[in-house]
Design a protein around this motif. Sequence first.
Motif, short mmCIF file in Angstrom:
data_model
loop_
_atom_site.label_atom_id
_atom_site.label_comp_id
_atom_site.label_asym_id
_atom_site.label_seq_id
_atom_site.Cartn_x
_atom_site.Cartn_y
_atom_site.Cartn_z
N VAL A 90 0.84 -1.20 0.00
CA VAL A 90 0.00 0.00 0.00
C VAL A 90 0.87 1.25 0.00
O VAL A 90 0.58 2.24 -0.68
CB VAL A 90 -0.94 0.01 1.23
CG1 VAL A 90 -1.80 1.27 1.25
CG2 VAL A 90 -1.82 -1.24 1.24
N PHE A 91 1.96 1.20 0.75
CA PHE A 91 2.87 2.35 0.83
C PHE A 91 3.64 2.57 -0.47
O PHE A 91 3.85 3.72 -0.88
CB PHE A 91 3.85 2.14 1.98
CG PHE A 91 4.89 3.22 2.11
CD1 PHE A 91 4.55 4.48 2.55
CD2 PHE A 91 6.22 2.97 1.76
CE1 PHE A 91 5.50 5.49 2.67
CE2 PHE A 91 7.17 3.96 1.87
CZ PHE A 91 6.82 5.23 2.32
N LEU A 92 4.04 1.51 -1.12
CA LEU A 92 4.96 1.60 -2.25
C LEU A 92 4.28 1.86 -3.59
O LEU A 92 4.92 2.33 -4.53
CB LEU A 92 5.80 0.33 -2.35
CG LEU A 92 6.75 0.08 -1.17
CD1 LEU A 92 7.38 -1.31 -1.27
CD2 LEU A 92 7.84 1.15 -1.12
N THR A 93 2.98 1.57 -3.71
CA THR A 93 2.31 1.72 -5.01
C THR A 93 2.01 3.19 -5.28
O THR A 93 1.43 3.88 -4.43
CB THR A 93 1.01 0.90 -5.05
OG1 THR A 93 0.26 1.15 -3.85
CG2 THR A 93 1.32 -0.59 -5.14
N PRO A 94 2.33 3.69 -6.49
CA PRO A 94 2.21 5.13 -6.76
C PRO A 94 0.88 5.58 -7.36
O PRO A 94 0.49 6.74 -7.22
CB PRO A 94 3.34 5.37 -7.78
CG PRO A 94 3.45 4.06 -8.51
CD PRO A 94 3.09 2.99 -7.54
N THR A 95 0.17 4.70 -8.07
CA THR A 95 -1.03 5.12 -8.79
C THR A 95 -2.29 4.59 -8.09
O THR A 95 -2.23 3.70 -7.24
CB THR A 95 -1.02 4.59 -10.23
OG1 THR A 95 -1.06 3.14 -10.20
CG2 THR A 95 0.24 5.04 -10.95
#
Length: 387
Positions: A90-95
């Motif tokens: 959840v933290f790492l996904t940008p879109t």
Amino acid sequence: MPFFLLSASSSARETATEIFIYSNLSVMALFSQFFHSKGFSSVEIGILMAVTPTLSVIANPFWFKRSSRKGGPSVMGTLSFVSAIVVWGVFLTPTFESSLIAMSLFAFFAVSVIPISESVVVPSLRSKGKRFNRARAFGTIGYSATALISGILLSRGFVIIFIIASVSLLTAAAVSRTYPSKRILERNESEMDSTPLPIEFYLLVLAGVASITVGAFGSTFLPLLTSEMGYDLSSAGFSFSLMALSEVPFLFFAEKIIDRIGNTRLLLVGIFATGLRWFLTSIAPSFPVFLLFQALHGINYIVVYYSVTNFIHKNFEENKATRALTIYWMSTMGLSYLLGSVLGGVLIRAFGIRRMYTIAGILGMVIAASFSLLFAALRTRGRFINR
């Protein structure tokens, strides 16, 4: 593992479980603020926050079934450990699209951490002759402390809430190993209680769903409301901390209060107070006053939750209670939060966030009045005996 967590006479193990599972829930409440910082719209935030309740409809029956086969402590440990790892997606996904996938994966495991854990905690406490409300109170304290710490440290970056989530979940996984491993053997159909649940139960659940939908809307978008009102970034964390802390007095005296006024009257108080709180919040002239209104949370969700679950535990045998709790969790944590998040996001875009809080407040008070009249009418006809 420390000896005090293994003690048969102590409730330290159960208290520790409550503290850490609710510490994680506290962090999840700040996800909407995290998504807002990414630039997502209110509708996108509503959809992302609705992933957890949507998946609860699928995940809870799935994990409860596995719990009956593998044992609650084992499933509790698995859910906590896996959730601690996948939350970083959840933290790492940008879109928005990738965040939706990451939230779906995380929610499938995390949504059942509390229901499965409490299905272990309550019987464990009962076997020791102890009550659940005291352990649950410490869960609230854990939630409050975590929300306060998160709010203070949030200025250093949103990564802090994901660190706290992982630590809380990994600790809960470790504590799960201190419970005795116990499988529930499959029983023949003749041994299963398949009698219908009473109308009282479904009416209490319906009232609970209506109330928690209004409450879920307010809690989901509270970080956005604080931003709209020009409050500091840490204000949402402080608000959630006070909200949780306000539950403690009720939890310490819950049994006495229920004995005095009954489940249905207590439920109606919780519904009305939920509406009153959001109405007052929408017109708060300053942050101190805004914060003061959040103290009303102490007679909102926890009162609704406790009145229904108390009715279940006191009136149903184990198998029927499990069936009733599954329906309750699916309805409130599923349908209520789905409506509160998705519909709330759409309505905020249409009417504005402060106006929607005013409308939600009025709606909550109207719901309380409507159910009060319904319960009274049914009681006079002798069809609703629970007070």
